[in-house]
Design an enzyme around this catalytic site. Structure first.
Site, short mmCIF file in Angstrom:
data_model
loop_
_atom_site.label_atom_id
_atom_site.label_comp_id
_atom_site.label_asym_id
_atom_site.label_seq_id
_atom_site.Cartn_x
_atom_site.Cartn_y
_atom_site.Cartn_z
N GLU A 143 -67.27 13.18 7.65
CA GLU A 143 -66.99 12.59 6.33
C GLU A 143 -66.85 11.07 6.42
O GLU A 143 -67.30 10.34 5.55
CB GLU A 143 -65.72 13.21 5.71
CG GLU A 143 -65.83 14.72 5.42
CD GLU A 143 -67.02 15.09 4.55
OE1 GLU A 143 -67.51 14.24 3.79
OE2 GLU A 143 -67.48 16.25 4.64
N ASP A 189 -73.48 14.16 10.83
CA ASP A 189 -73.25 15.09 11.95
C ASP A 189 -73.26 14.34 13.28
O ASP A 189 -72.41 14.58 14.15
CB ASP A 189 -74.33 16.18 11.97
CG ASP A 189 -74.13 17.22 10.87
OD1 ASP A 189 -73.01 17.29 10.32
OD2 ASP A 189 -75.09 17.96 10.56
ZN LIG Z 1 -71.75 15.90 4.66
#
Ligand SMILES: [Zn+2]
Length: 679
Positions: free
Chosen positions: A517, A581
């Site tokens: 995030e 990621d």
């Molecule tokens: Zn995301």
């Protein structure tokens, strides 16, 4: 849905929710990693996802009422059971009228009262069907749509109310492309077998809805064809999914006067007046191309055909609130055909979604009181702060970014707002009247409330304390216009987070989610927003170019991943998520290395601390998805399928190579120069 907000995973419950028939998960909470789910016949350097999860994948049967199954679903199911116990209790006792217990309890009870719902058939829609029947031309049709209290604009006019990207302290109404029933534009034109099957099923579904309201089957078929043709025409004006991700290209601030001039048939002034937005003179239009096409098309469509489309939209959007045949028809198309889900989820689970969406923070209050320990919030905050520190160090040391850009980046990083668990103040639903015997009316009341709440925000300051997810949600998000990252109570549980788990597991699991995030606020979209959440270019030209070169390499890598037979991932559509990621695993790993366990060598379950970190990471992404569902996701979902959310970042991550002795010749191995490194 706000296009710019980045969620961790696409909603688990597009059409279905989790199953209670799943056997107990085999993970024991004393070990925190499910060793029995590994497939050690696969080399970790060839396919780490399968090495970590292969046996689980082989042995797990996706429950019949699911489109996929994995860690997110298991936790979602646990949360759903907790919600059920709250709702059952609230529905049972004689709660005071107007109390939140009465509201959530009676909404739930009304949804379970299928005797009343089935007796009513489509009675709740008859007044509106008559209204559509009486329309004489497209102008009246637009007025009918715009003046709806519960769904202004219907399927034709898509909008949300939220921060103006270039003036993030102010809310505006933002109009986006809409009008379609299928997931995105290519579904109307692709000629492969699976897409053709979907279009045929859509025609059957539309025809079925018409026959259910008394149209003979031959006319129903004609009407269904008309609707598909009409939507196919509209779809041509739609932008590709990947093109929706460019915040500059999708930002168009326009005066209502100009819009009215540009699109005289749509007549924006009249449209907004019908929506009771008479004082609004400036709006944002994400994709003007769609509205221009609508402006040209509408007057040419025979009114009878337009009315058919309106009838279909009304039935389609409300089928879940009507008697069993309507609900069943909707499930058959969206659930069984589109997402490949063999069985409809239990009624109580479907009804729970309406409570969560309609009165989410009323239910959420009861939920966190019972299920969210205060200490979880504290521990989570510590983790977030640790990752933020690591991110700061990494930005300071970046070799490709100039000092002036770094300075602004660090201000932005330092100003991150962290929301954990649940909102500081709860939304007020006291004006919503919920009756125990009126499911349709109740849900409409919640829709009307949300529209009123949204419209009241337009041209008002943004309330930065507001949340966009409800507390029981198993998800997280980053919102660049608020420069914030948000973690609902629902995800702060095992296997993402457990206060008793070792750091390797927690950092690999929730640590990576936090880093993910955080990275979103600096991904290809997020980086274009400043510390105050304004879309503003604060990069030097050279830095932006270097960033784009680096990210293009990520696009190319993911384009090469094959999902199903010859179906490839869309590297451009998934870029932001893939960057998140990659950043997530990098930040989480570095933060883990600051812990005592991270610096030690003590093995647990036979694994070194670093190995456990990567296994903990792979465990939260273990998921199986039905092929049908996978196809929809590849076409529309900005997230890569879970296997690639594990293998993709790791193929670029040297500490993973070291932990599992990954060597040249293995599938995940890349020479250092080919490893993508951004943040
Ligand atoms: Zn995301």
């Amino acid at each position: 849905m706000r296009p710019i907000v980045k969620i961790l995973v696409t909603a688990l419950s597009v059409v279905a929710v989790a199953s209670c028939q799943q056997k107990e998960e085999t993970t024991t909470r004393t070990s925190f990693f499910d060793k029995s789910g590994m497939d050690t016949t696969v080399s970790p350097g060839d396919d780490f996802f399968t090495y970590a999860n292969g046996k689980w994948v082989k042995e797990t049967k996706i429950p019949d009422d699911q489109t996929g199954w994995g860690s997110f679903n298991t936790l979602y199911e646990e949360n759903l059971q907790k919600t059920k116990s709250i709702l059952t209790e609230a529905a049972g006792a004689g709660a005071k009228t107007g109390s939140i217990e009465q509201q959530v309890g009676d909404l739930y009870a009304s949804g379970l009262d299928t005797t009343t719902i089935d007796k009513l058939g489509y009675e709740p829609l008859k007044a509106e069907l008559a209204q559509i029947g009486a329309l004489n031309d497209y102008k009246e049709a637009l007025n009918y749509l715009a003046s709806s209290q519960s769904n202004p604009g219907g399927k034709f006019i898509g909008y949300y109310v939220g921060a103006d990207d270039r003036q993030s302290s102010l809310n505006r109404i933002n109009f986006g492309q809409a009008g379609l029933s299928l997931p995105e534009k290519d579904y109307y034109t692709k000629t492969d077998e699976s897409t053709k099957k979907i279009r045929t099923a859509f025609l059957n579904y539309a025809a079925k809805l018409f026959t259910l309201v008394g149209v003979d089957s031959l006319s129903a078929k004609t009407k269904a064809n008309t609707i598909l043709a009409f939507e196919t025409a509209l779809a041509q004006s739609h932008k590709e999914q990947a093109d929706l991700r460019d915040p500059v290209a999708n930002y168009n601030k326009l005066s209502v006067a100009d819009l009215t001039k540009q699109m005289p048939n749509l007549n924006w002034r009249a449209l907004l007046n019908s929506m009771k937005l008479t004082s609004i003179d400036t709006v944002l239009v994400g994709q003007p191309g769609y509205y221009k096409a609508l402006d040209k098309t509408l007057p040419t469509v025979p009114i009878g055909e337009l009315k058919d489309k309106l009838v279909f939209d009304l039935l389609d959007e409300n089928a879940r609130l009507l008697s069993q045949p309507f609900e069943q028809a909707r499930y058959e198309f969206y659930g069984r055909t589109l997402y490949g889900q063999p069985k409809q989820a239990d009624r109580w689970k479907r009804v729970t979604q309406f409570v969560d969406r309609g009165l989410g923070e009323a239910l959420g209050q009861l939920w966190v009181k019972k299920y969210f320990p205060a200490e979880a919030k504290e521990r989570m905050l510590t983790l977030v702060n640790n990752l933020q520190k690591v991110y700061r160090e990494r930005i300071e040391k970046l070799d490709w970014m100039a000092p002036e850009t770094k300075k602004v980046a660090l201000v932005k990083l330092d100003r991150f707002v962290k929301k954990i668990g649940y909102p500081d103040k709860w939304k007020d639903y006291s004006e919503v009247t919920i009756k125990r015997d009126d499911f349709y009316g109740n849900v409409q009341q919640t829709y009307i409330h949300h529209v009123k709440e949204d419209f009241a925000k337009i041209n008002k300051p943004v309330d930065r304390a507001e949340w966009m997810m409800t507390p029981p949600t198993v998800n997280a998000y980053a919102n660049p216009t608020n420069n914030e990252i948000v973690f609902p109570a629902g995800i702060l549980q095992f296997p993402f987070f457990d206060k008793d788990a070792d750091d390797a597991i927690n950092y690999g699991a929730i640590g990576m989610v936090i880093g993910h995030e955080m990275t979103h606020l600096f991904d290809d979209q997020g980086r274009q927003y400043d510390a105050n959440g304004n879309l503003r270019d604060w990069w030097t030209k050279a830095d932006a170019e270097r960033f784009n070169t680096k990210t293009q390499a990520v696009v190319n890598q993911y384009n090469n991943f094959t999902v199903l037979d010859n179906l490839h991932l869309n590297g451009r559509l998934t870029l932001g998520e893939n960057l998140a990621d990659l950043g997530g695993i990098t930040l989480a790993y570095q933060a883990f290395k600051l812990t005592k366990q991270g610096q030690g060598t003590e093995k647990i379950d036979g694994f070194t601390p670093d190995q456990r970190f990567f296994l903990g990471f792979a465990q939260v992404w273990r998921t199986k998805v039905r092929d049908e569902s996978l196809r929809v996701r590849v076409a529309t979902d900005p997230h890569s399928p879970d296997k690639f959310r594990v293998n993709g970042p790791l193929t670029n991550f040297a500490p993973f190579y070291a932990a599992f002795d990954v060597k040249p010749g293995q599938k995940l191995y890349k020479p250092e120069v080919q490893q993508a490194k951004v943040w």
